[in-house]
Scaffold this motif. Sequence first.
Motif, PDB file in Angstrom:
ATOM      1  N   ILE A  34      -8.082   8.164   2.479  1.00  0.00           N
ATOM      2  CA  ILE A  34      -8.975   7.048   2.197  1.00  0.00           C
ATOM      3  C   ILE A  34      -8.167   5.749   2.239  1.00  0.00           C
ATOM      4  CG2 ILE A  34     -10.534   6.035   0.492  1.00  0.00           C
ATOM      5  CD1 ILE A  34     -11.035   8.867  -0.558  1.00  0.00           C
ATOM      6  N   PRO A  35      -8.608   4.732   3.003  1.00  0.00           N
ATOM      7  CA  PRO A  35      -7.805   3.514   3.169  1.00  0.00           C
ATOM      8  C   PRO A  35      -7.553   2.742   1.869  1.00  0.00           C
ATOM      9  CG  PRO A  35      -9.537   3.624   4.824  1.00  0.00           C
ATOM     10  CD  PRO A  35      -9.822   4.704   3.838  1.00  0.00           C
ATOM     11  N   VAL A  83      -2.172   2.461   3.299  1.00  0.00           N
ATOM     12  CA  VAL A  83      -3.241   2.640   2.318  1.00  0.00           C
ATOM     13  C   VAL A  83      -2.953   1.808   1.066  1.00  0.00           C
ATOM     14  CG1 VAL A  83      -3.827   4.936   3.163  1.00  0.00           C
ATOM     15  CG2 VAL A  83      -2.154   4.696   1.318  1.00  0.00           C
ATOM     16  N   GLU A  84      -4.018   1.456   0.352  1.00  0.00           N
ATOM     17  CA  GLU A  84      -3.906   0.694  -0.886  1.00  0.00           C
ATOM     18  C   GLU A  84      -4.410   1.548  -2.045  1.00  0.00           C
ATOM     19  OE1 GLU A  84      -4.485  -3.910   0.172  1.00  0.00           O
ATOM     20  OE2 GLU A  84      -6.166  -2.660   0.810  1.00  0.00           O
ATOM     21  N   ARG A  85      -3.645   1.551  -3.122  1.00  0.00           N
ATOM     22  CA  ARG A  85      -3.958   2.411  -4.253  1.00  0.00           C
ATOM     23  C   ARG A  85      -3.858   1.661  -5.572  1.00  0.00           C
ATOM     24  NH1 ARG A  85      -5.896   4.857  -0.809  1.00  0.00           N
ATOM     25  NH2 ARG A  85      -5.526   7.009  -0.116  1.00  0.00           N
ATOM     26  N   ASP A  86      -4.389   2.299  -6.595  1.00  0.00           N
ATOM     27  CA  ASP A  86      -4.445   1.773  -7.955  1.00  0.00           C
ATOM     28  C   ASP A  86      -3.581   2.696  -8.814  1.00  0.00           C
ATOM     29  OD1 ASP A  86      -5.305   1.505 -10.689  1.00  0.00           O
ATOM     30  OD2 ASP A  86      -7.176   0.609 -10.027  1.00  0.00           O
ATOM     31  N   ARG A 141      -6.071  -2.944 -10.317  1.00  0.00           N
ATOM     32  CA  ARG A 141      -5.263  -3.708  -9.361  1.00  0.00           C
ATOM     33  C   ARG A 141      -4.832  -2.786  -8.226  1.00  0.00           C
ATOM     34  NH1 ARG A 141      -3.226  -4.645 -14.324  1.00  0.00           N
ATOM     35  NH2 ARG A 141      -1.444  -3.299 -13.889  1.00  0.00           N
ATOM     36  N   LYS A 142      -4.849  -3.304  -7.010  1.00  0.00           N
ATOM     37  CA  LYS A 142      -4.439  -2.491  -5.868  1.00  0.00           C
ATOM     38  C   LYS A 142      -3.068  -2.933  -5.374  1.00  0.00           C
ATOM     39  CE  LYS A 142      -6.909  -5.326  -2.439  1.00  0.00           C
ATOM     40  NZ  LYS A 142      -7.997  -5.341  -1.435  1.00  0.00           N
ATOM     41  N   ILE A 143      -2.335  -1.979  -4.804  1.00  0.00           N
ATOM     42  CA  ILE A 143      -1.067  -2.293  -4.168  1.00  0.00           C
ATOM     43  C   ILE A 143      -0.948  -1.440  -2.911  1.00  0.00           C
ATOM     44  CG2 ILE A 143       0.202  -0.625  -5.604  1.00  0.00           C
ATOM     45  CD1 ILE A 143       2.639  -2.556  -5.369  1.00  0.00           C
ATOM     46  N   ARG A 144      -0.528  -2.057  -1.812  1.00  0.00           N
ATOM     47  CA  ARG A 144      -0.294  -1.326  -0.575  1.00  0.00           C
ATOM     48  C   ARG A 144       0.975  -0.495  -0.740  1.00  0.00           C
ATOM     49  NH1 ARG A 144      -2.517  -2.050   4.418  1.00  0.00           N
ATOM     50  NH2 ARG A 144      -3.562  -3.926   3.628  1.00  0.00           N
ATOM     51  N   ARG A 199       3.928  14.299   6.287  1.00  0.00           N
ATOM     52  CA  ARG A 199       3.553  13.638   5.036  1.00  0.00           C
ATOM     53  C   ARG A 199       2.284  12.805   5.173  1.00  0.00           C
ATOM     54  NH1 ARG A 199       8.702  12.846   1.683  1.00  0.00           N
ATOM     55  NH2 ARG A 199      10.296  13.934   2.884  1.00  0.00           N
ATOM     56  N   VAL A 200       1.744  12.711   6.374  1.00  0.00           N
ATOM     57  CA  VAL A 200       0.527  11.931   6.603  1.00  0.00           C
ATOM     58  C   VAL A 200      -0.685  12.791   6.288  1.00  0.00           C
ATOM     59  CG1 VAL A 200      -0.858  10.667   8.290  1.00  0.00           C
ATOM     60  CG2 VAL A 200       1.648  10.527   8.367  1.00  0.00           C
TER      61      VAL A 200
END
Length: 317
Positions: A271-272, A205-208, A238-241, A265-266
């Motif tokens: 949300i991707p 997933v990618e998050r901010d 900005r997003k980071i995986r 933990r999954v």
Amino acid sequence: MQNKKKLLIFGAKGFVGSTLCDYVDRSRYDLIKAVHGKEIDSDSISVDISKADEVKKTVEAVRPDYIINLAGIHSIADTEKDIKNAIDINVCGSVNIMEAIKIYSPNSKLLLIGSSEEYDSKQDLLSESDLLKPRNMYGMTKLWQEYAAELYARMDGVKVICTRSFNHTGINQKTNTVISSFCQQAAEIALGIKEPYLFTGNLDVERDFLDVRDVVAAYIKLLESDINTGIFNVCSGRKIRLSDLLGIIVGFTGKNVEICTDPARVRRNDIPIIVGNNDKLKHAVSWMPNCSLEGTLKEIYELKIKNLIQKMENSNV
């Protein structure tokens, strides 16, 4: 001498609340710290925001210039453990505050904290006008809070601003959050306390992410502005995986570390991609994030190392 503004903070002893209290200029503000249960001390007052009478008595007594509601259930997992309790606190608690303002302190300005979990997934940056479609009950509680705020502003003239705050982190965050967990495990590996296996959830997933200090700076700027209503993303843009973020943290250890997926933990319905557009906030209050993500990660990791060393030394005394 300029009169101090009264700032009432619900949830003042939590992760964001304690950071906010450290950030606020005490020469300009009188802080009234409202906490719940065992968190109370000589520096705070006890208020359960799910109890309307307690909230009304507090607002009537203080009649603050500004109110920030940082009290609440703050995670998807904790919300799903007790959905009714999450609704009582996240939704009804905020309604109790707005009702108290309407009756006893109509000049107070309120900041309510929402979440990026209110949004549907999108490949591009999420703006405040984008589709709201929560995938979990935590996001729903924040969306319902926002709907209530819009109603109180429109029908009763309550001055209330809502944020949609994206992921934020810092040195005092609980270990059950993603970055704090990664740093704790990495520190234990670096010191030889645990074997070089680091357990994670979904890393695709990618998050901010923002440093919590940048977050509270945005909150104060919104309160001090001439804006009385509206919705604002609080995010880095900005997003980071998560796999890349973990790579930075593992790099601090200087060791070969095996990454292991822990099914527990999954997250269900993860949300991707969640990354926000902060243009509205920047233009409204001239806010910009100042902390680099790598610097924040390093700071968290180094504090974990320091605390573990101190714990080992104390156990040997």
